[in-house]
Design a protein around this motif. Structure first.
Motif, mmCIF file in Angstrom:
data_model
loop_
_atom_site.group_PDB
_atom_site.id
_atom_site.type_symbol
_atom_site.label_atom_id
_atom_site.label_comp_id
_atom_site.label_asym_id
_atom_site.label_seq_id
_atom_site.Cartn_x
_atom_site.Cartn_y
_atom_site.Cartn_z
ATOM 1 N N HIS A 6 33.530 -57.420 -37.923
ATOM 2 C CA HIS A 6 32.815 -56.818 -39.046
ATOM 3 C C HIS A 6 31.435 -57.453 -39.123
ATOM 4 C CE1 HIS A 6 36.079 -54.466 -40.762
ATOM 5 N NE2 HIS A 6 36.874 -55.488 -40.555
ATOM 6 N N TYR A 15 27.353 -48.498 -48.739
ATOM 7 C CA TYR A 15 28.288 -49.510 -49.231
ATOM 8 C C TYR A 15 27.567 -50.742 -49.780
ATOM 9 C CZ TYR A 15 31.635 -53.242 -49.528
ATOM 10 O OH TYR A 15 32.379 -54.293 -50.008
ATOM 11 N N VAL A 89 36.846 -59.983 -51.672
ATOM 12 C CA VAL A 89 36.960 -58.806 -52.534
ATOM 13 C C VAL A 89 38.260 -58.854 -53.330
ATOM 14 C CG1 VAL A 89 37.240 -56.290 -52.530
ATOM 15 C CG2 VAL A 89 35.458 -57.353 -51.117
ATOM 16 N N ARG A 90 39.329 -59.294 -52.696
ATOM 17 C CA ARG A 90 40.611 -59.384 -53.405
ATOM 18 C C ARG A 90 40.504 -60.341 -54.596
ATOM 19 N NH1 ARG A 90 45.821 -60.948 -49.952
ATOM 20 N NH2 ARG A 90 45.320 -58.873 -49.102
ATOM 21 N N ASN A 93 38.207 -58.726 -57.319
ATOM 22 C CA ASN A 93 38.893 -57.674 -58.076
ATOM 23 C C ASN A 93 39.867 -58.267 -59.093
ATOM 24 O OD1 ASN A 93 37.557 -55.811 -56.503
ATOM 25 N ND2 ASN A 93 39.290 -55.367 -55.174
ATOM 26 N N TYR A 200 38.112 -52.082 -57.549
ATOM 27 C CA TYR A 200 39.315 -51.814 -56.757
ATOM 28 C C TYR A 200 39.157 -50.571 -55.884
ATOM 29 C CZ TYR A 200 42.610 -55.338 -58.438
ATOM 30 O OH TYR A 200 43.275 -56.514 -58.677
ATOM 31 N N SER A 202 36.127 -49.191 -54.802
ATOM 32 C CA SER A 202 34.928 -49.068 -53.965
ATOM 33 C C SER A 202 34.661 -50.244 -53.037
ATOM 34 C CB SER A 202 33.690 -48.855 -54.855
ATOM 35 O OG SER A 202 33.473 -49.983 -55.689
ATOM 36 N N ARG A 204 35.344 -53.307 -50.311
ATOM 37 C CA ARG A 204 36.244 -53.562 -49.189
ATOM 38 C C ARG A 204 35.809 -54.833 -48.475
ATOM 39 N NH1 ARG A 204 32.886 -49.269 -47.399
ATOM 40 N NH2 ARG A 204 31.723 -49.736 -45.461
ATOM 41 N N GLU A 205 36.736 -55.422 -47.774
ATOM 42 C CA GLU A 205 36.451 -56.653 -47.046
ATOM 43 C C GLU A 205 35.589 -56.339 -45.823
ATOM 44 O OE1 GLU A 205 37.181 -59.453 -48.213
ATOM 45 O OE2 GLU A 205 38.860 -59.140 -49.593
ATOM 46 N N THR A 206 34.402 -56.955 -45.763
ATOM 47 C CA THR A 206 33.504 -56.731 -44.625
ATOM 48 C C THR A 206 33.156 -58.025 -43.907
ATOM 49 O OG1 THR A 206 31.526 -56.932 -46.005
ATOM 50 C CG2 THR A 206 32.463 -54.719 -45.733
#
Length: 584
Positions: A6, A15, A89-90, A93, A200, A202, A204-206
């Motif tokens: 990534h 994004y 991100v987790r 959130n 939650y 929109s 994402r893990e990048t």
């Protein structure tokens, strides 16, 4: 699981703007709630039927102000490390969800008196956990999402929004408290709910993830050590054993000693454990070490500025212009707006320019402007002309904006990609710890300055208005912290000091009117206050200049190249500084 595949090029243009919008909302509401209770404290305590200045209740007041800051300072590193391990991100959130739930619980406080205060303090701590998850991971999410050529701009917007939130919270607290004290907490509920659903759906893990084990020893020694140390500094504000401050209290001294011992043990443990929470090896990166030192000193200076300006406006300047003490909290927030305006102008602009010209020029110049603003404020009379005051506030805000965005970009761009979460947490720890430290330091300096001259001024002034010598002597002998907090809470200081004695019920009406009017106390305390103010702002000036020196030492700028994403500010060898850092 996210991998190094990534890369920045894999992140779409749309994004990265979604990530910027959501994380900016997250840090904005988190920092607004960090300061929103300061101005609204009078309404909150009236709402739960508790006098925070009554004997034995001062602890509720201190923890209502500082509980959020202390938790934020202690937890952000651990939460940033958990973001590196389990996904930034987790964790972000989850933080939004916890923050929204705690805000709802705060607005529904079912108790009154001490029980009501404990409910609010407890859920403020929970809210701080959610806010820490937001702030600890937001900078890392943005660093993952934006290429190096735009990182300063993105982090600048995010960082300045966070800092501006501290001052916007003062204004929002005053406005909402005038409606209902519960509205101070209601406002965070819909924003938290919308932000939770949005993040939650929109984000994402990048970025790179670095799986590992939780460093329980490091987490516990740091959390307890930092918590005890900051709590001891907080209680150093309170009087002890006939002294105006509590720095001679065995509890305060014991807390300071215990905190230092535990933090020393933490540093030793972190150098010997395989997967530490606090990557001390990152301090070998010059841009990282210098940037964090500058951020710590600037946060201490900024926190002292914020609280001293509030007391200056609420206790002296506004009452001298006929504002009732009950109205001064709201108007203090309004008259401090130029500070926020300066932030908002300089932050994004300096972030964009630092991407091209490097962080050192802008961050160092900004800190010199902050120091100049402190010197200008020292030169003002206590009963100043507002245009001059507003110009100095805007200069200070502009300088802080010039510093904060490039400094954050320099710190985050200097570390390996897989350690951005813990680096973001470490950066936030220094900033939040500086704010908490500033309260203990600035109040202690102010109280020490007042203790030398305020008792005599109060004694002679009260007797001149017919207050019996015994009562005047008793009142003037009270700790200065009580008088400071009375003005801070929008209470009439003389009414607060003389109320328990019943003297006001026995004096002639014209003397009572003079004593409790808006001018008597303000004129009486202006000289002693200015002496204390000179001490606080003098120390803050020195800190700003030392921070500027640290900023100069961060190293010279190199444009980002194909070697990696971290090359905003390098150590001077032509390659990104994180490539030479130990992985620890």
């Amino acid at each position: 699981m996210a991998t190094r595949a990534h890369t920045e090029g894999a992140v779409g243009d749309r994004y990265k703007w979604v990530a910027l919008s959501n994380t900016t909302l997250g840090v904005l509401i988190a920092t607004i709630d960090g300061s929103i209770v300061i101005i609204s404290l009078p309404a909150i305590f009236r709402g739960i039927g508790l006098d925070p200045l009554a004997p034995g209740n001062i602890g509720y007041l201190l923890w209502m102000i500082l509980g959020y800051l202390l938790v934020s300072a202690v937890l952000v590193v651990a939460l940033g490390r958990l973001g590196d391990m389990f996904g930034r991100v987790r964790m972000y959130n989850m933080g939004f969800a916890i923050f929204a739930g705690a805000s709802l619980a705060l607005s529904l406080d079912p108790f009154r008196g001490s029980a009501g205060a404990l409910w609010l303090i407890g859920f403020r701590v929970v809210q701080a956990v959610g806010g820490s998850m937001l702030t600890a991971n937001s900078a890392a999410i943005l660093t993952d999402a934006f290429p190096a050529r735009q990182r300063g701009m993105a982090l600048g917007i995010n960082q300045i929004t966070a800092l501006a939130g501290q001052f916007l919270g003062l204004l929002a607290g005053g406005l909402l408290a005038a409606i209902d004290w519960r509205a101070v907490f209601w406002v965070s509920v819909p924003i938290g709910a919308v932000g939770t659903v949005w993040s939650y759906r929109s984000l994402r893990e990048t970025g790179s993830r670095k799986p590992g084990r939780i460093d329980w020893v490091g987490n516990s020694t740091f959390a307890v050590g930092a918590g005890v140390l900051l709590a001891a500094i907080t209680y150093g504000i309170q009087p002890y054993g006939g002294h105006p401050t509590g720095w001679t209290s065995p509890w305060v001294l014991g807390g300071l000693g215990t905190g230092v011992v535990l933090l020393t043990a933490f540093c030793v443990v972190e150098t010997r454990i395989a997967e530490p929470m606090f990557h001390l090896g990152l301090f070998r990166i010059r841009a990282f070490a210098a940037g964090n030192l500058a951020a710590l000193l600037t946060a201490i200076a900024r926190g002292g500025l914020q609280f001293m300006l509030i007391i200056w406006l609420q206790g002296i300047w506004l009452p001298l212009r006929g504002y009732d003490f009950e109205r001064t909290p709201l108007w203090a927030g309004i008259f401090m707006l130029p500070l926020t305006v300066g932030f908002l102008i300089a932050g994004p602009l300096s972030g964009v320019l630092s991407d091209r010209y490097g962080a050192r020029l802008f961050s160092t110049t900004g800190l010199v402007l902050v120091a100049a603003a402190f010197v200008g404020l020292l030169a003002l009379p206590v009963n100043f002309s507002y245009p001059e005051f507003a110009a100095l506030l805007m200069l200070s805000g502009f300088g802080q904006g010039m510093f904060s965005a490039p400094n954050t970009s320099s710190i985050m761009g200097s570390v390996p990609p897989e350690q951005r979460g813990v680096a973001s947490g470490m950066r936030s720890t220094f900033q939040n710890s500086g704010t908490a430290l500033s309260i203990g330091l600035s109040f202690s300096l102010m109280i020490t300055g007042l203790a030398g001259s305020l008792p005599h001024a109060l004694n002679s002034g009260l007797q001149a208005q017919g207050v019996p010598a015994a009562t005047a002597g008793e009142v003037s002998g009270l700790p200065p912290v009580s008088t400071l907090f009375a003005t801070f809470l929008g209470k009439n200081p003389i009414g607060h000091l003389l109320g328990p004695s019943g003297v006001l019920d026995r004096l002639p009406a014209h003397q009572v009117q003079t004593l409790t009017g808006t001018r008597f106390f303000s004129e009486l305390v202006s000289g002693p206050f200015h002496h204390g103010l000179a001490t606080v702002f003098g120390v803050a000036t020195v800190m700003a200049l030392v921070a500027a020196l640290a900023s100069v030492m961060r190293g010279r700028h190199h444009k980002a190249g194909p070697t990696g994403p971290g090359g905003s500010d390098n150590s001077g060898k032509g390659q990104p500084s994180w490539r030479k850092a130990p992985s620890s």
